[in-house]
Design a protein around this motif. Structure first.
Motif, PDB file in Angstrom:
ATOM      1  N   MET A 149       0.827  -1.205   0.000  1.00 40.45           N
ATOM      2  CA  MET A 149       0.000   0.000   0.000  1.00 40.45           C
ATOM      3  C   MET A 149       0.863   1.257   0.000  1.00 40.45           C
ATOM      4  O   MET A 149       0.544   2.249  -0.668  1.00 40.45           O
ATOM      5  CB  MET A 149      -0.917  -0.026   1.218  1.00 40.45           C
ATOM      6  CG  MET A 149      -1.931  -1.164   1.203  1.00 40.45           C
ATOM      7  SD  MET A 149      -2.815  -1.362   2.764  1.00 40.45           S
ATOM      8  CE  MET A 149      -3.670   0.208   2.846  1.00 40.45           C
ATOM      9  N   PHE A 150       1.968   1.207   0.754  1.00 42.82           N
ATOM     10  CA  PHE A 150       2.880   2.357   0.762  1.00 42.82           C
ATOM     11  C   PHE A 150       3.466   2.596  -0.619  1.00 42.82           C
ATOM     12  O   PHE A 150       3.516   3.747  -1.096  1.00 42.82           O
ATOM     13  CB  PHE A 150       3.992   2.120   1.781  1.00 42.82           C
ATOM     14  CG  PHE A 150       5.122   3.105   1.696  1.00 42.82           C
ATOM     15  CD1 PHE A 150       4.985   4.374   2.225  1.00 42.82           C
ATOM     16  CD2 PHE A 150       6.315   2.761   1.075  1.00 42.82           C
ATOM     17  CE1 PHE A 150       6.027   5.290   2.143  1.00 42.82           C
ATOM     18  CE2 PHE A 150       7.352   3.663   0.987  1.00 42.82           C
ATOM     19  CZ  PHE A 150       7.208   4.933   1.526  1.00 42.82           C
ATOM     20  N   LEU A 151       3.915   1.534  -1.287  1.00 38.36           N
ATOM     21  CA  LEU A 151       4.488   1.691  -2.624  1.00 38.36           C
ATOM     22  C   LEU A 151       3.445   2.158  -3.629  1.00 38.36           C
ATOM     23  O   LEU A 151       3.738   2.972  -4.512  1.00 38.36           O
ATOM     24  CB  LEU A 151       5.105   0.363  -3.082  1.00 38.36           C
ATOM     25  CG  LEU A 151       6.377  -0.078  -2.360  1.00 38.36           C
ATOM     26  CD1 LEU A 151       6.836  -1.423  -2.888  1.00 38.36           C
ATOM     27  CD2 LEU A 151       7.488   0.958  -2.504  1.00 38.36           C
ATOM     28  N   TYR A 152       2.227   1.653  -3.504  1.00 38.69           N
ATOM     29  CA  TYR A 152       1.163   2.086  -4.422  1.00 38.69           C
ATOM     30  C   TYR A 152       0.883   3.578  -4.257  1.00 38.69           C
ATOM     31  O   TYR A 152       0.764   4.312  -5.255  1.00 38.69           O
ATOM     32  CB  TYR A 152      -0.100   1.275  -4.156  1.00 38.69           C
ATOM     33  CG  TYR A 152      -1.296   1.769  -4.938  1.00 38.69           C
ATOM     34  CD1 TYR A 152      -1.460   1.437  -6.282  1.00 38.69           C
ATOM     35  CD2 TYR A 152      -2.257   2.581  -4.334  1.00 38.69           C
ATOM     36  CE1 TYR A 152      -2.549   1.890  -6.998  1.00 38.69           C
ATOM     37  CE2 TYR A 152      -3.346   3.043  -5.052  1.00 38.69           C
ATOM     38  CZ  TYR A 152      -3.498   2.699  -6.375  1.00 38.69           C
ATOM     39  OH  TYR A 152      -4.574   3.157  -7.088  1.00 38.69           O
ATOM     40  N   GLN A 153       0.762   4.032  -3.010  1.00 41.03           N
ATOM     41  CA  GLN A 153       0.490   5.456  -2.787  1.00 41.03           C
ATOM     42  C   GLN A 153       1.663   6.310  -3.235  1.00 41.03           C
ATOM     43  O   GLN A 153       1.478   7.400  -3.812  1.00 41.03           O
ATOM     44  CB  GLN A 153       0.187   5.696  -1.304  1.00 41.03           C
ATOM     45  CG  GLN A 153      -0.274   7.109  -0.990  1.00 41.03           C
ATOM     46  CD  GLN A 153      -1.572   7.451  -1.672  1.00 41.03           C
ATOM     47  OE1 GLN A 153      -2.471   6.607  -1.759  1.00 41.03           O
ATOM     48  NE2 GLN A 153      -1.696   8.674  -2.172  1.00 41.03           N
ATOM     49  N   ARG A 154       2.878   5.843  -2.973  1.00 41.98           N
ATOM     50  CA  ARG A 154       4.060   6.590  -3.404  1.00 41.98           C
ATOM     51  C   ARG A 154       4.118   6.673  -4.930  1.00 41.98           C
ATOM     52  O   ARG A 154       4.424   7.750  -5.487  1.00 41.98           O
ATOM     53  CB  ARG A 154       5.319   5.892  -2.868  1.00 41.98           C
ATOM     54  CG  ARG A 154       6.628   6.634  -3.096  1.00 41.98           C
ATOM     55  CD  ARG A 154       6.745   7.822  -2.195  1.00 41.98           C
ATOM     56  NE  ARG A 154       8.020   8.485  -2.389  1.00 41.98           N
ATOM     57  CZ  ARG A 154       9.084   8.292  -1.607  1.00 41.98           C
ATOM     58  NH1 ARG A 154       8.990   7.450  -0.575  1.00 41.98           N
ATOM     59  NH2 ARG A 154      10.206   8.931  -1.823  1.00 41.98           N
ATOM     60  N   ALA A 155       3.804   5.576  -5.615  1.00 43.12           N
ATOM     61  CA  ALA A 155       3.808   5.580  -7.080  1.00 43.12           C
ATOM     62  C   ALA A 155       2.697   6.474  -7.625  1.00 43.12           C
ATOM     63  O   ALA A 155       2.896   7.203  -8.601  1.00 43.12           O
ATOM     64  CB  ALA A 155       3.658   4.154  -7.610  1.00 43.12           C
ATOM     65  N   TYR A 156       1.525   6.435  -6.996  1.00 44.52           N
ATOM     66  CA  TYR A 156       0.407   7.266  -7.464  1.00 44.52           C
ATOM     67  C   TYR A 156       0.739   8.753  -7.330  1.00 44.52           C
ATOM     68  O   TYR A 156       0.506   9.537  -8.266  1.00 44.52           O
ATOM     69  CB  TYR A 156      -0.849   6.920  -6.665  1.00 44.52           C
ATOM     70  CG  TYR A 156      -2.057   7.748  -7.038  1.00 44.52           C
ATOM     71  CD1 TYR A 156      -2.814   7.434  -8.162  1.00 44.52           C
ATOM     72  CD2 TYR A 156      -2.432   8.855  -6.275  1.00 44.52           C
ATOM     73  CE1 TYR A 156      -3.918   8.196  -8.511  1.00 44.52           C
ATOM     74  CE2 TYR A 156      -3.532   9.626  -6.619  1.00 44.52           C
ATOM     75  CZ  TYR A 156      -4.271   9.296  -7.730  1.00 44.52           C
ATOM     76  OH  TYR A 156      -5.354  10.055  -8.086  1.00 44.52           O
ATOM     77  N   ASP A 157       1.275   9.139  -6.194  1.00 42.32           N
ATOM     78  CA  ASP A 157       1.643  10.547  -6.002  1.00 42.32           C
ATOM     79  C   ASP A 157       2.722  10.978  -6.994  1.00 42.32           C
ATOM     80  O   ASP A 157       2.670  12.090  -7.538  1.00 42.32           O
ATOM     81  CB  ASP A 157       2.133  10.770  -4.571  1.00 42.32           C
ATOM     82  CG  ASP A 157       1.037  10.527  -3.547  1.00 42.32           C
ATOM     83  OD1 ASP A 157      -0.143  10.579  -3.915  1.00 42.32           O
ATOM     84  OD2 ASP A 157       1.375  10.271  -2.369  1.00 42.32           O
ATOM     85  N   ARG A 158       3.655  10.096  -7.243  1.00 41.50           N
ATOM     86  CA  ARG A 158       4.737  10.443  -8.169  1.00 41.50           C
ATOM     87  C   ARG A 158       4.224  10.569  -9.596  1.00 41.50           C
ATOM     88  O   ARG A 158       4.606  11.490 -10.323  1.00 41.50           O
ATOM     89  CB  ARG A 158       5.828   9.369  -8.093  1.00 41.50           C
ATOM     90  CG  ARG A 158       7.103   9.710  -8.869  1.00 41.50           C
ATOM     91  CD  ARG A 158       8.185   8.706  -8.536  1.00 41.50           C
ATOM     92  NE  ARG A 158       9.430   9.060  -9.174  1.00 41.50           N
ATOM     93  CZ  ARG A 158       9.786   8.656 -10.391  1.00 41.50           C
ATOM     94  NH1 ARG A 158       8.966   7.873 -11.090  1.00 41.50           N
ATOM     95  NH2 ARG A 158      10.941   9.016 -10.920  1.00 41.50           N
ATOM     96  N   GLN A 159       3.340   9.668 -10.015  1.00 37.71           N
ATOM     97  CA  GLN A 159       2.792   9.753 -11.365  1.00 37.71           C
ATOM     98  C   GLN A 159       1.945  11.010 -11.542  1.00 37.71           C
ATOM     99  O   GLN A 159       1.929  11.620 -12.620  1.00 37.71           O
ATOM    100  CB  GLN A 159       1.955   8.512 -11.677  1.00 37.71           C
ATOM    101  CG  GLN A 159       2.713   7.198 -11.586  1.00 37.71           C
ATOM    102  CD  GLN A 159       3.972   7.163 -12.420  1.00 37.71           C
ATOM    103  OE1 GLN A 159       3.954   7.525 -13.587  1.00 37.71           O
ATOM    104  NE2 GLN A 159       5.078   6.734 -11.826  1.00 37.71           N
ATOM    105  N   GLU A 160       1.225  11.413 -10.507  1.00 39.08           N
ATOM    106  CA  GLU A 160       0.446  12.637 -10.593  1.00 39.08           C
ATOM    107  C   GLU A 160       1.350  13.864 -10.716  1.00 39.08           C
ATOM    108  O   GLU A 160       1.031  14.810 -11.454  1.00 39.08           O
ATOM    109  CB  GLU A 160      -0.455  12.771  -9.366  1.00 39.08           C
ATOM    110  CG  GLU A 160      -1.656  11.828  -9.392  1.00 39.08           C
ATOM    111  CD  GLU A 160      -2.562  12.088 -10.570  1.00 39.08           C
ATOM    112  OE1 GLU A 160      -2.823  13.279 -10.868  1.00 39.08           O
ATOM    113  OE2 GLU A 160      -3.015  11.115 -11.209  1.00 39.08           O
ATOM    114  N   LYS A 161       2.464  13.868 -10.009  1.00 38.61           N
ATOM    115  CA  LYS A 161       3.410  14.975 -10.141  1.00 38.61           C
ATOM    116  C   LYS A 161       3.992  15.031 -11.553  1.00 38.61           C
ATOM    117  O   LYS A 161       4.164  16.114 -12.128  1.00 38.61           O
ATOM    118  CB  LYS A 161       4.524  14.840  -9.111  1.00 38.61           C
ATOM    119  CG  LYS A 161       4.078  15.069  -7.678  1.00 38.61           C
ATOM    120  CD  LYS A 161       5.251  14.919  -6.723  1.00 38.61           C
ATOM    121  CE  LYS A 161       4.816  15.145  -5.286  1.00 38.61           C
ATOM    122  NZ  LYS A 161       5.937  14.969  -4.320  1.00 38.61           N
ATOM    123  N   ILE A 162       4.289  13.865 -12.110  1.00 39.14           N
ATOM    124  CA  ILE A 162       4.795  13.828 -13.482  1.00 39.14           C
ATOM    125  C   ILE A 162       3.730  14.319 -14.460  1.00 39.14           C
ATOM    126  O   ILE A 162       4.022  15.063 -15.403  1.00 39.14           O
ATOM    127  CB  ILE A 162       5.258  12.401 -13.841  1.00 39.14           C
ATOM    128  CG1 ILE A 162       6.490  12.024 -13.015  1.00 39.14           C
ATOM    129  CG2 ILE A 162       5.581  12.292 -15.321  1.00 39.14           C
ATOM    130  CD1 ILE A 162       6.962  10.598 -13.251  1.00 39.14           C
TER     131      ILE A 162
END
Length: 309
Positions: A149-162
């Motif tokens: 769940m931590f990796l999913y949220q971290r990836a989601y936030d990063r993709q949104e920033k991109i």
């Protein structure tokens, strides 16, 4: 005679006390000497022998302990755990200190911690055996899935920033290329003058090209490290332009216009979703308070009328 006997006993006792004091002093001296010898040996020992003692507590104790849980985590998670976690780490930007083995061991540790927390909560607060089993199973599952769940949220936030930074970065890249810079120099200019995950990805593309990887392969790797359709479309256009010899400035201009249009359409879509999303809090939070404020005094008056007060 009695005086001589007492005097002899006193002399013998004094001699025994002196001998014991001397022996104790020698023992203490030898103990101090041994301690000093150990300290001197430690200070004079080569660095190769003392480097294990100079490591922090996490490297000496925590890392070996976590390493013991890697095998158990791989058996529980499945055979393709490494590939799936590597993909998630790439999408999350490879957080510092997070590796595949670290995530697998963290899942086992999290499952143990969740099991203990769920059991403590169940046996202290809950009374029903069924609810206790549900609480323990829920804590176990939550602890095991916590790192994912931590990796999913971290990836989601990063993709949104991109996603948010992509149109501006492509505009800057287009302006740099049309002003006379080459594509590599323009990419370096964008990576230097912007910040965020997209700038890090562009810098990684430049490093991969500097170590000998082709431009097309580096760009394809950039598309594989993200799951954004806009960025993948942009990468595909650049790879095709590089393969067929199309002027890169023209491709960048078209891609910039398309990404701007997609961002406007996405903003309009979000705006159209607002009435639907606000319905639930309106029904369950706002309307009850409004009814209470409007109908409350009338209800009190009606009750007072029927009660004859």
């Amino acid at each position: 005679m009695v005086l001589l006997f007492v005097l002899g006993i006193a002399m013998v006792g004094s001699a025994l006390i002196l001998v014991s004091m001397a022996t104790r002093g020698e023992a203490e001296a030898s103990g101090i000497n041994r301690s000093l010898a150990v300290l001197e040996a430690m200070s004079a020992a080569p660095s190769a022998l003392t480097k294990d003692l100079d490591k922090p507590f996490s490297e000496r104790v925590v890392d070996p302990l976590l390493q013991r849980f890697v095998g158990l985590g791989r058996r529980v998670s499945g055979a393709d755990t490494g590939e799936r976690l590597h993909r998630k780490l790439e999408l999350a930007g490879n957080p510092p200190g997070w590796t595949v083995d670290r995530v697998v061991s963290a899942k086992v540790v999290g499952a143990m911690a969740g099991f203990l927390a769920g059991g403590l909560f169940a046996f202290v607060i809950l009374d029903s055996p069924t609810m206790k089993m549900v609480a323990v199973a829920g804590g176990l599952a939550a602890g095991f899935m916590g790192p994912n769940m931590f990796l999913y949220q971290r990836a989601y936030d990063r993709q949104e920033k991109i996603r948010r930074g992509l149109p501006d970065a492509i505009d800057l890249l287009t302006i740099s290329v049309e002003s006379g810079l080459g594509f590599d120099a323009a990419l370096q200019q964008v990576a230097r003058n912007t910040d965020g995950p997209l700038a890090e990805e562009f810098a990684r593309v430049l490093r991969e090209m500097q170590i000998g990887q082709g431009r097309s392969e580096a760009l394809r790797a950039l598309g594989d490290r993200t799951n954004l359709p806009e960025l993948r479309s942009f990468v595909s256009a650049l790879v095709q332009a590089d393969a067929f010899g199309i002027p890169i400035g023209q491709v960048l201009r078209v891609q910039s216009s398309e990404i701007r249009t997609k961002r406007r359409q996405r903003a309009e879509e979000k705006a159209q979703q607002v009435p639907v999303k606000i319905t639930i809090p309106l029904i369950f939070c706002i309307l009850p308070c409004l009814f209470l404020a409007v109908m409350g005094p009338a209800a009190i008056s009606i009750l007072a009328s029927f009660s004859g007060k």
